[in-house]
Design a protein around this motif. Structure first.
Motif, PDB file in Angstrom:
ATOM      1  N   ALA A 103     -17.800 -17.414 -14.265  1.00  0.00           N
ATOM      2  CA  ALA A 103     -17.635 -16.020 -13.318  1.00  0.00           C
ATOM      3  C   ALA A 103     -15.883 -15.931 -13.421  1.00  0.00           C
ATOM      4  O   ALA A 103     -15.670 -15.010 -12.802  1.00  0.00           O
ATOM      5  N   ALA A 104     -15.161 -16.070 -13.664  1.00  0.00           N
ATOM      6  CA  ALA A 104     -13.728 -15.937 -14.001  1.00  0.00           C
ATOM      7  C   ALA A 104     -13.001 -14.306 -14.186  1.00  0.00           C
ATOM      8  O   ALA A 104     -12.717 -13.422 -13.559  1.00  0.00           O
ATOM      9  N   PRO A 105     -14.037 -13.748 -15.215  1.00  0.00           N
ATOM     10  CA  PRO A 105     -14.241 -12.480 -15.533  1.00  0.00           C
ATOM     11  C   PRO A 105     -14.238 -11.809 -14.265  1.00  0.00           C
ATOM     12  O   PRO A 105     -13.623 -10.575 -13.822  1.00  0.00           O
ATOM     13  N   VAL A 106     -15.736 -11.970 -13.710  1.00  0.00           N
ATOM     14  CA  VAL A 106     -15.662 -11.421 -12.596  1.00  0.00           C
ATOM     15  C   VAL A 106     -15.007 -11.570 -11.457  1.00  0.00           C
ATOM     16  O   VAL A 106     -14.238 -10.579 -10.644  1.00  0.00           O
ATOM     17  N   ALA A 107     -14.311 -12.405 -11.425  1.00  0.00           N
ATOM     18  CA  ALA A 107     -13.126 -13.078  -9.841  1.00  0.00           C
ATOM     19  C   ALA A 107     -11.955 -11.157 -10.845  1.00  0.00           C
ATOM     20  O   ALA A 107     -11.458 -11.002  -9.523  1.00  0.00           O
ATOM     21  N   ALA A 108     -11.720 -11.804 -11.430  1.00  0.00           N
ATOM     22  CA  ALA A 108     -10.099 -11.647 -11.699  1.00  0.00           C
ATOM     23  C   ALA A 108     -10.554  -9.737 -12.421  1.00  0.00           C
ATOM     24  O   ALA A 108      -9.691  -9.057 -11.218  1.00  0.00           O
ATOM     25  N   MET A 109     -11.874  -8.902 -11.646  1.00  0.00           N
ATOM     26  CA  MET A 109     -12.086  -7.286 -12.081  1.00  0.00           C
ATOM     27  C   MET A 109     -12.207  -7.371 -10.413  1.00  0.00           C
ATOM     28  O   MET A 109     -11.708  -6.449 -10.178  1.00  0.00           O
ATOM     29  N   ALA A 110     -12.488  -7.979  -9.505  1.00  0.00           N
ATOM     30  CA  ALA A 110     -12.735  -8.182  -7.908  1.00  0.00           C
ATOM     31  C   ALA A 110     -11.564  -7.690  -7.505  1.00  0.00           C
ATOM     32  O   ALA A 110     -10.787  -6.502  -6.513  1.00  0.00           O
ATOM     33  N   VAL A 111     -10.955  -8.981  -8.009  1.00  0.00           N
ATOM     34  CA  VAL A 111      -9.024  -8.908  -7.710  1.00  0.00           C
ATOM     35  C   VAL A 111      -8.911  -7.807  -7.472  1.00  0.00           C
ATOM     36  O   VAL A 111      -7.305  -6.921  -7.108  1.00  0.00           O
ATOM     37  N   CYS A 112      -8.645  -7.800  -8.945  1.00  0.00           N
ATOM     38  CA  CYS A 112      -7.608  -6.369  -8.891  1.00  0.00           C
ATOM     39  C   CYS A 112      -7.993  -5.335  -8.382  1.00  0.00           C
ATOM     40  O   CYS A 112      -7.623  -4.211  -8.197  1.00  0.00           O
ATOM     41  N   ALA A 113      -9.458  -5.361  -8.625  1.00  0.00           N
ATOM     42  CA  ALA A 113     -10.282  -3.511  -8.442  1.00  0.00           C
ATOM     43  C   ALA A 113      -9.572  -3.234  -6.387  1.00  0.00           C
ATOM     44  O   ALA A 113      -9.691  -2.516  -5.932  1.00  0.00           O
ATOM     45  N   LEU A 114      -9.515  -4.571  -5.753  1.00  0.00           N
ATOM     46  CA  LEU A 114      -9.343  -4.397  -4.779  1.00  0.00           C
ATOM     47  C   LEU A 114      -7.772  -4.267  -4.109  1.00  0.00           C
ATOM     48  O   LEU A 114      -7.345  -3.660  -3.173  1.00  0.00           O
ATOM     49  N   ALA A 115      -7.297  -4.927  -5.539  1.00  0.00           N
ATOM     50  CA  ALA A 115      -6.070  -4.580  -5.271  1.00  0.00           C
ATOM     51  C   ALA A 115      -5.411  -2.979  -4.875  1.00  0.00           C
ATOM     52  O   ALA A 115      -4.693  -2.252  -5.336  1.00  0.00           O
ATOM     53  N   ALA A 116      -6.052  -2.036  -6.208  1.00  0.00           N
ATOM     54  CA  ALA A 116      -6.154  -0.680  -6.144  1.00  0.00           C
ATOM     55  C   ALA A 116      -6.197  -0.322  -6.140  1.00  0.00           C
ATOM     56  O   ALA A 116      -5.398   0.785  -5.200  1.00  0.00           O
ATOM     57  N   VAL A 117      -7.718  -0.295  -4.685  1.00  0.00           N
ATOM     58  CA  VAL A 117      -7.900  -0.147  -3.556  1.00  0.00           C
ATOM     59  C   VAL A 117      -6.773  -0.339  -2.333  1.00  0.00           C
ATOM     60  O   VAL A 117      -6.669   1.553  -1.975  1.00  0.00           O
ATOM     61  N   ALA A 118      -5.940  -0.851  -2.358  1.00  0.00           N
ATOM     62  CA  ALA A 118      -5.131  -1.341  -1.308  1.00  0.00           C
ATOM     63  C   ALA A 118      -3.257  -0.684  -1.472  1.00  0.00           C
ATOM     64  O   ALA A 118      -3.307   0.174  -0.418  1.00  0.00           O
ATOM     65  N   TRP A 119      -3.545  -0.309  -2.456  1.00  0.00           N
ATOM     66  CA  TRP A 119      -2.014  -0.045  -3.585  1.00  0.00           C
ATOM     67  C   TRP A 119      -2.424   1.507  -2.629  1.00  0.00           C
ATOM     68  O   TRP A 119      -1.484   1.870  -1.990  1.00  0.00           O
ATOM     69  N   ARG A 120      -3.465   1.623  -3.206  1.00  0.00           N
ATOM     70  CA  ARG A 120      -3.750   3.669  -3.079  1.00  0.00           C
ATOM     71  C   ARG A 120      -3.466   3.823  -1.953  1.00  0.00           C
ATOM     72  O   ARG A 120      -3.744   5.137  -0.881  1.00  0.00           O
ATOM     73  N   THR A 121      -4.545   2.680  -0.848  1.00  0.00           N
ATOM     74  CA  THR A 121      -4.755   3.000   0.547  1.00  0.00           C
ATOM     75  C   THR A 121      -3.421   3.321   1.215  1.00  0.00           C
ATOM     76  O   THR A 121      -3.227   3.866   2.033  1.00  0.00           O
ATOM     77  N   GLY A 122      -2.476   2.374   0.963  1.00  0.00           N
ATOM     78  CA  GLY A 122      -1.041   2.181   1.346  1.00  0.00           C
ATOM     79  C   GLY A 122      -0.284   3.033   1.011  1.00  0.00           C
ATOM     80  O   GLY A 122       0.161   3.755   2.065  1.00  0.00           O
ATOM     81  N   LEU A 123      -0.062   3.897  -0.020  1.00  0.00           N
ATOM     82  CA  LEU A 123       0.912   4.470  -0.746  1.00  0.00           C
ATOM     83  C   LEU A 123      -0.204   6.118  -0.152  1.00  0.00           C
ATOM     84  O   LEU A 123       0.916   7.108   0.805  1.00  0.00           O
ATOM     85  N   ARG A 124      -1.336   6.208   0.769  1.00  0.00           N
ATOM     86  CA  ARG A 124      -1.063   7.119   1.461  1.00  0.00           C
ATOM     87  C   ARG A 124      -1.867   7.440   2.423  1.00  0.00           C
ATOM     88  O   ARG A 124      -1.605   8.950   3.106  1.00  0.00           O
ATOM     89  N   HIS A 125      -1.184   5.827   3.035  1.00  0.00           N
ATOM     90  CA  HIS A 125      -0.729   6.665   4.934  1.00  0.00           C
ATOM     91  C   HIS A 125       0.523   6.219   4.830  1.00  0.00           C
ATOM     92  O   HIS A 125       1.441   5.890   5.957  1.00  0.00           O
ATOM     93  N   TYR A 126       1.384   6.159   4.024  1.00  0.00           N
ATOM     94  CA  TYR A 126       2.608   5.681   3.933  1.00  0.00           C
ATOM     95  C   TYR A 126       3.941   6.803   4.660  1.00  0.00           C
ATOM     96  O   TYR A 126       3.318   8.152   4.157  1.00  0.00           O
ATOM     97  N   ARG A 127       4.155   7.019   5.337  1.00  0.00           N
ATOM     98  CA  ARG A 127       4.648   7.633   6.440  1.00  0.00           C
ATOM     99  C   ARG A 127       6.275   7.854   5.859  1.00  0.00           C
ATOM    100  O   ARG A 127       7.113   6.341   6.458  1.00  0.00           O
ATOM    101  N   SER A 128       7.204   8.140   5.480  1.00  0.00           N
ATOM    102  CA  SER A 128       8.112   7.913   4.947  1.00  0.00           C
ATOM    103  C   SER A 128       9.634   7.754   6.506  1.00  0.00           C
ATOM    104  O   SER A 128       9.083   7.938   7.711  1.00  0.00           O
ATOM    105  N   THR A 129      10.708   6.603   6.198  1.00  0.00           N
ATOM    106  CA  THR A 129      11.329   6.649   6.780  1.00  0.00           C
ATOM    107  C   THR A 129      12.242   7.678   8.023  1.00  0.00           C
ATOM    108  O   THR A 129      13.013   7.989   8.218  1.00  0.00           O
ATOM    109  N   GLY A 130      12.186   8.747   6.465  1.00  0.00           N
ATOM    110  CA  GLY A 130      13.487   9.808   6.875  1.00  0.00           C
ATOM    111  C   GLY A 130      14.507   9.917   7.068  1.00  0.00           C
ATOM    112  O   GLY A 130      15.775  10.775   7.218  1.00  0.00           O
ATOM    113  N   SER A 131      15.207   8.284   5.910  1.00  0.00           N
ATOM    114  CA  SER A 131      16.709   8.327   5.342  1.00  0.00           C
ATOM    115  C   SER A 131      16.311   9.574   4.104  1.00  0.00           C
ATOM    116  O   SER A 131      15.514   9.316   3.295  1.00  0.00           O
TER     117      SER A 131
END
Length: 271
Positions: A243-271
């Protein structure tokens, strides 16, 4: 999709090569730093050797079998660290406001952070695990067949994907928790250290957690049980060994979602 992937790989390669060329201006320093990095990376192997100086087996595994776990884990972790290790600096970029400038460039900020200060010396981390696998594979007491031979490179590739996904996933936590550096290292570097040893050394509940919550057991433990033809100490189904390929795909998919969500909700520091 293929075109986007091709552009991403090209951008990553171009930025990484720029850093490599800069480091290559000082070849002696580059070689010495690479060798020192390899020496530091071999310290974990030295620790395993010292353990076997006092006991013939660890958690029921021989020296060659534990060194095999070390080699596969360290190789996967070293490649993932080489490719995405610097994403742990995201929190600093957010605090200093330098992420803002990355967002206006025509390259993904993930690629920019991942290739930051890309140094050839980090290739030194690949030397110990590659050397170990070259030595240990012919010495394993394994009835090699096509499936077991194929499982070795497959587990390394899946391990690279899992560790890479964890690097990006923990980096994404910085969007929410600016000072989460220590906690993220526990997952990435801690995971790299943990998978060098038999999971049967640890408590059953802990092994369940690194199987079904943070799937570090699929980096090399479950595939190794298949290669060595060992029963699962937890009595888990034999199908998990594949099941390693399934686990790898799941982790990468979750990472992609987390990264895009973080960027979408990121608020500039204003500096």
């Amino acid at each position: 999709m293929a075109e986007v992937l091709d552009r991403t790989v090209r951008a990553y390669g171009l930025l990484a090569w720029t850093w490599v060329r800069a480091a290559a201006q000082y070849p002696v320093s580059m070689v010495l730093l690479s060798l020192s990095t390899a020496a530091v990376g071999a310290l974990d192997l030295l620790a395993i050797t010292l353990m076997f100086a006092h006991a013939p087996r660890i958690a029921g595994f021989s020296a060659m079998e534990v060194v095999f776990l070390y080699g596969t884990s360290s190789l996967s972790f070293a490649v993932a660290d080489l490719a995405f290790g610097t994403t742990e600096r995201l929190g600093r970029h957010i605090r200093e406001g330098s992420l803002d400038s990355m967002l206006v460039r025509p390259v993904s900020p993930l690629i920019q952070v991942a290739t930051e200060d890309f140094s050839p010396r980090r290739f030194g981390k690949l030397i110990p695990p590659v050397a170990v696998l070259v030595v240990v594979l012919p010495r394993l007491e394994v009835s090699w067949d096509a499936g077991r031979v194929a499982m070795v490179p497959l587990m390394v590739l899946c391990g690279i994907a899992i560790f890479s996904g964890l690097w990006v996933l923990t980096a994404s936590a910085h969007f929410l928790l600016i000072e989460s550096h220590g906690a993220t290292k526990a997952v990435t570097y801690g995971g790299g250290f943990l998978t060098q040893y038999p999971m049967s050394m640890f408590a059953r509940d802990f092994v369940r957690a690194v199987t079904f919550v943070v799937p570090l057991a699929f980096v090399n433990w479950q595939p190794t049980l298949y290669v060595l033809d060992r029963p699962d100490p937890l009595g888990l189904p034999d199908g998990l060994r594949f099941a390693a390929p399934v686990a790898a795909m799941a982790v990468c998919a979750l990472a992609a979602v987390a990264w895009r969500t973080g960027l979408r909700h990121y608020r500039s520091t204003g500096s």
